[in-house]
Design an enzyme around this catalytic site. Structure first.
Site, mmCIF file in Angstrom:
data_model
loop_
_atom_site.group_PDB
_atom_site.id
_atom_site.type_symbol
_atom_site.label_atom_id
_atom_site.label_comp_id
_atom_site.label_asym_id
_atom_site.label_seq_id
_atom_site.Cartn_x
_atom_site.Cartn_y
_atom_site.Cartn_z
ATOM 1 N N SER A 1 12.674 4.459 1.970
ATOM 2 C CA SER A 1 11.924 3.521 1.138
ATOM 3 C C SER A 1 10.858 4.214 0.294
ATOM 4 O O SER A 1 10.409 5.329 0.600
ATOM 5 C CB SER A 1 11.261 2.449 2.009
ATOM 6 O OG SER A 1 12.213 1.652 2.661
ATOM 7 N N GLN A 2 10.437 3.530 -0.746
ATOM 8 C CA GLN A 2 9.342 4.006 -1.592
ATOM 9 C C GLN A 2 8.073 4.138 -0.743
ATOM 10 O O GLN A 2 7.719 3.235 0.015
ATOM 11 C CB GLN A 2 9.109 3.011 -2.726
ATOM 12 C CG GLN A 2 7.977 3.392 -3.655
ATOM 13 C CD GLN A 2 7.669 2.294 -4.660
ATOM 14 O OE1 GLN A 2 8.110 1.149 -4.493
ATOM 15 N NE2 GLN A 2 6.919 2.605 -5.688
#
Length: 218
Positions: free
Chosen positions: A62-63
């Site tokens: 994920s970011q």
């Protein structure tokens, strides 16, 4: 050994600050966790960009800003027991070990779980347990949990998870709402579950008995 990625982590922390992350413990966790160990070798040059990256088998890491929002919203004190649904690369698992006392993470894809264990070992992290299984069922033997983090989008809140929260505990999960995803924070208050919206999100589908199961996910 010399850490050649320290400067990149420092820049990532400044990016997180500019995106509204102010919890010093969370920022310190990002500064101490080697994200490049949790991405494929071919993408190591992008490891400290504030973006999600593919890790194989249709999954992503994920970011960092999204993960930091997760962690900041939980306001950990350091003595919590946390259940993570969707180990993925193991990066968020590693971040959690800098913030809480005990981390149990469940991954449904055996190859990903094994890769995450290797990455955690390479990072010198031993305070987390990675299991293979259906995370939508939670893990009752160690319940209740002070927090549960779900790293994939679900059509609804999996029924077993709120029941495994301690009183005052928080569940953070992305929910599919029509054509958009919404990140939600659920807090257990006695027998009541209070819902809060944390805004838009983008995650891979949560597969499992109480997720998308064998259905076609969005």
């Amino acid at each position: 050994m010399r850490d050649s990625y320290g400067g990149y982590r420092a820049r990532l922390i400044e990016q997180l600050r500019s995106n509204g992350i102010s919890d010093l413990a969370v920022l310190r966790a990002f500064g101490e966790t080697q994200r490049h160990l949790f991405v494929p070798d071919a993408l190591r040059h992008r490891a400290y960009e504030d973006v999600s990256l593919p890790i194989g088998m249709g999954q992503t890491i994920s970011q960092p800003t999204t993960q930091a929002r997760f962690l900041q919203a939980l306001a950990f004190k350091g003595d919590e027991r946390v259940l993570e649904i969707g180990t993925g690369s193991g990066y968020q698992t590693a971040l959690l070990t800098h913030l809480v006392e005990q981390v149990l993470s469940i991954e449904r894809i055996p190859d990903l779980a094994r890769a995450a264990r290797r990455a955690l070992q390479a990072a010198g992290i031993h305070a987390a347990t990675v299991m293979i299984g259906d995370g939508t069922l939670g893990w009752k033997p160690l319940a209740p949990y002070d927090a549960i983090l779900v790293s994939a989008v679900s059509p609804s809140v999996p029924a077993p998870l709120p029941a495994q929260l301690a009183d005052g505990g928080c569940l953070i999960i992305p929910i599919q709402d029509g054509e958009r995803q919404e990140l939600r924070r659920l807090v257990r208050n006695g027998n009541d579950i209070v819902h809060h919206s944390m805004g838009a999100a983008t995650f891979v589908p949560l597969i499992g008995v109480h997720g998308y199961g064998d259905q076609t996910a969005p």
